[in-house]
Design a protein around this motif. Structure first.
Motif, PDB file in Angstrom:
ATOM      1  N   ALA A 196       0.821  -1.210   0.000  1.00 31.17           N
ATOM      2  CA  ALA A 196       0.000   0.000   0.000  1.00 31.17           C
ATOM      3  C   ALA A 196       0.856   1.262   0.000  1.00 31.17           C
ATOM      4  CB  ALA A 196      -0.919  -0.002   1.211  1.00 31.17           C
ATOM      5  N   GLY A 197       0.208   2.346  -0.373  1.00 35.11           N
ATOM      6  CA  GLY A 197       0.857   3.640  -0.302  1.00 35.11           C
ATOM      7  C   GLY A 197       1.677   3.953  -1.534  1.00 35.11           C
ATOM      8  N   PRO A 198       2.270   5.143  -1.570  1.00 35.68           N
ATOM      9  CA  PRO A 198       3.013   5.584  -2.762  1.00 35.68           C
ATOM     10  C   PRO A 198       4.332   4.857  -2.992  1.00 35.68           C
ATOM     11  CG  PRO A 198       3.183   7.203  -0.990  1.00 35.68           C
ATOM     12  CD  PRO A 198       2.182   6.185  -0.540  1.00 35.68           C
ATOM     13  N   SER A 199       4.858   4.186  -1.960  1.00 35.97           N
ATOM     14  CA  SER A 199       6.155   3.507  -2.090  1.00 35.97           C
ATOM     15  C   SER A 199       6.048   2.067  -1.603  1.00 35.97           C
ATOM     16  CB  SER A 199       7.236   4.250  -1.298  1.00 35.97           C
ATOM     17  OG  SER A 199       7.366   5.580  -1.735  1.00 35.97           O
ATOM     18  N   PRO A 200       5.475   1.160  -2.408  1.00 35.83           N
ATOM     19  CA  PRO A 200       5.344  -0.246  -1.991  1.00 35.83           C
ATOM     20  C   PRO A 200       6.693  -0.854  -1.627  1.00 35.83           C
ATOM     21  CG  PRO A 200       4.059   0.191  -3.966  1.00 35.83           C
ATOM     22  CD  PRO A 200       4.897   1.405  -3.733  1.00 35.83           C
ATOM     23  N   ILE A 201       6.686  -1.702  -0.620  1.00 29.54           N
ATOM     24  CA  ILE A 201       7.923  -2.326  -0.138  1.00 29.54           C
ATOM     25  C   ILE A 201       8.264  -3.561  -0.953  1.00 29.54           C
ATOM     26  CG2 ILE A 201       8.969  -3.412   1.901  1.00 29.54           C
ATOM     27  CD1 ILE A 201       7.084  -1.533   3.567  1.00 29.54           C
ATOM     28  N   VAL A 202       7.247  -4.240  -1.501  1.00 26.79           N
ATOM     29  CA  VAL A 202       7.438  -5.386  -2.386  1.00 26.79           C
ATOM     30  C   VAL A 202       6.588  -5.178  -3.628  1.00 26.79           C
ATOM     31  CG1 VAL A 202       7.961  -7.004  -0.514  1.00 26.79           C
ATOM     32  CG2 VAL A 202       5.588  -6.724  -1.287  1.00 26.79           C
ATOM     33  N   ASN A 203       6.859  -5.986  -4.667  1.00 24.92           N
ATOM     34  CA  ASN A 203       6.081  -5.893  -5.901  1.00 24.92           C
ATOM     35  C   ASN A 203       4.780  -6.676  -5.846  1.00 24.92           C
ATOM     36  OD1 ASN A 203       9.260  -6.294  -7.334  1.00 24.92           O
ATOM     37  ND2 ASN A 203       8.146  -4.356  -7.407  1.00 24.92           N
TER      38      ASN A 203
END
Length: 546
Positions: A196-203
């Motif tokens: 979620a959010g503008p900078s996903p941590i995983v694809n």
């Protein structure tokens, strides 16, 4: 039943016979105790032979899929990523052909109820003295690695996967990246928060869905989450909740990636008996969608789309959510689809069917390890951990997630107070399935639209809150999702807009806007139609400004 062999030594005491009989409400005549001691000692003898054998589990190819850097992130580091992780790990194939696969370059998080060999499964709980450590990889883990994906960790999940909110993980509450303190949805909470959010941590991430646990967090976090048709994706190597509703599936930031991940994991594995009637492995949902990537109108032009009227009237539905779904339906009309209202009165019976059909199964299978006699791969060590509950375990579970203890007690209550009720509910679940299918056929529908969660994400509870207050945060959230678990129909949640927070007591947050999720369901094995519909909306409209 025949007696295979009589024991050489009587190993069972008379008192054990009395205690065993008492558990099923009977009393063995004293004169017959010695006979039963002999016959049950025969079971001891058979068990000795079974325990002398090595278990027969799927093979782990540690050379092709080596794993490294297995660790739990520190609480401080995990908090920086919304408490989304259970464990971190790095696994990628060493095979040249795998490295060129369709998931090459994609990082993937796996829900913490899915087996990754050598990586502990916490299951979101603290009731075990030591965590369960799987000895083999789940089928979907192997398939992701063979497709070139890189697995970077296990995403935190809710306590025993029994919560639609993200407040019950015993290690730390998973937070919504769009508004910390608010629910990320459950039970695949960490999987959603990582995306979620503008900078996903995983694809990409894998979630599990027995009552909405992929779609609910997708709705709360503004991502894309698909519950596939029952049996389409093998459940081998995943901790069950109840076998008749166990689903696992893809969670992503967009529709094309969702179809790409489903293509990598769908199809029979020859081990999971939930997959009766499922297609063979090797399906492609992704490539056909590419034809519509630059012409989204073409994806739905001429489609006939139904709006399920009963889903718009469930108790607790925020009228603003209803309006968002109605607006989305009109937007499909503007793309060239025919949109009609459809009525399926039995939809409102779905939550009761889900509750009674599964409460006993959840109590015995998921929480007490009493797996039914069925084909497939059984996780012996997990079953052993669940076999004997005590008051300390009960109190730990109740503190973080009283849904666990409600399920433990409720399952036994239904079993003894209403024998046969679960059987009838399962039978009626087939009627619900057939009813959905008949409406789709009779009305010539391609897909049906309905709300996902009845409201936007709610605010966390405190551990000091009462059982009633904690459970109150979960009431009604699955009314439109769990019917599709008992029917087995595929459904996706996509974001269709945002709404401002109006939760009582959170007036300080009125400036926060959170996502609204809408489900798109279709007939059995019709994921391709769902993806076409979802892609048309995603490519035509920006949900963040709707």
């Amino acid at each position: 039943m025949s007696v295979v062999r009589l024991p050489e030594t009587v190993t069972v005491a008379a008192e054990q016979i009395r205690q065993t009989a008492a558990q099923i409400g009977v009393q063995v005549p004293e004169r017959d105790l010695d006979a039963y001691r002999v016959f049950l000692s025969g079971l001891d003898s058979c068990i000795d032979q079974i325990e002398a054998e090595d278990d027969y589990l799927p093979l782990l190819d540690a050379e092709r899929f080596p794993r490294s850097n297995v660790h739990r992130p520190s609480p401080e580091d995990n908090a920086k990523q919304f408490n989304s992780w259970a464990y971190k790990v790095h696994i990628a194939s060493t095979n040249t052909e795998d490295k060129a696969g369709p998931l090459a370059g994609f990082t993937v998080a796996i829900k913490d109820n899915v087996n990754i060999a050598t990586v502990p499964s916490l299951l979101g709980t603290d009731v075990f003295e030591d965590p369960y450590i799987p000895e083999y990889d789940a089928t979907i883990v192997t398939r992701i690695l063979r497709a070139g994906g890189t697995i970077v960790g296990k995403a935190a999940c809710e306590n025993f996967s029994l919560s639609p909110n993200s407040f019950t993980n015993a290690q730390a509450k998973v937070m919504n990246p769009l508004a910390p303190g608010y629910s990320a949805g459950g039970s695949s909470s960490g999987s959603a928060a990582l995306l979620a959010g503008p900078s996903p941590i995983v694809n990409m991430a894998i979630g599990g869905d027995q009552g909405g646990s992929i779609r609910l967090p997708a709705s709360y976090c503004g991502i894309v989450g698909l519950k596939p048709t029952y049996g389409l994706v093998p459940y081998t190597g995943i901790a069950p909740l109840s076998s008749i509703v166990d689903h696992t599936g893809p969670m992503t930031t967009n529709v094309l990636d969702n179809a790409r991940l489903l293509s990598a994991i769908a199809g029979k594995d020859g081990l999971d008996d939930r997959q009766m009637g499922a297609p063979e492995f090797g399906l492609d949902y992704y490539t056909p969608l590419l034809a519509y990537a630059n012409d989204p109108k073409a994806a739905v032009k001429g489609m006939r789309i139904g709006v399920l009227v009963e889903s718009l009237e469930v108790p607790g539905l925020d009228p603003r959510v209803r309006e968002k779904v109605r607006v989305a339906a009109e937007l499909f009309r503007s793309l060239g689809a025919e949109v009609v209202d459809v009525s399926i009165p039995m939809h409102t019976l779905g939550p009761a069917l889900w509750t009674i059909a599964n409460r006993q199964g959840i109590s015995e299978q998921a929480l007490r390890g009493q797996n039914p006699v069925r084909l497939g791969v059984h996780d012996v060590k997990l079953t052993q951990k669940l076999a004997h509950w005590n008051t300390e375990m009960f109190e730990k579970a109740q503190l973080h997630n009283p849904a666990i203890t409600v399920s433990l007690l409720g399952g036994q209550f239904v079993k003894y107070a209403y024998p046969g009720a679960a059987d009838k509910a399962i039978n009626l679940s087939r009627k619900l399935r057939d009813t959905y299918e008949a409406v789709i056929k009779d009305h010539h529908l391609d897909v049906i639209l309905l709300p996902c969660t009845p409201t936007i994400a709610n605010y966390t509870f405190d551990l000091s809150d009462s059982v009633g207050d904690k459970m109150g945060k979960a009431v009604g959230i699955t009314l439109n999702t769990c019917p599709l678990n008992v029917s087995g129909h595929p459904a996706i949640s996509i974001p269709i807009g945002t709404l401002p927070v109006i939760e009582p007591g959170r007036e300080v947050d009125t400036g926060i806007r959170l996502p609204v999720g809408m489900q798109i369901m279709a007939g059995f094995w019709q994921e391709n139609r769902i993806y076409r519909t979802a892609l048309a909306f995603e490519k035509s409209f920006d949900w963040r400004i709707l």
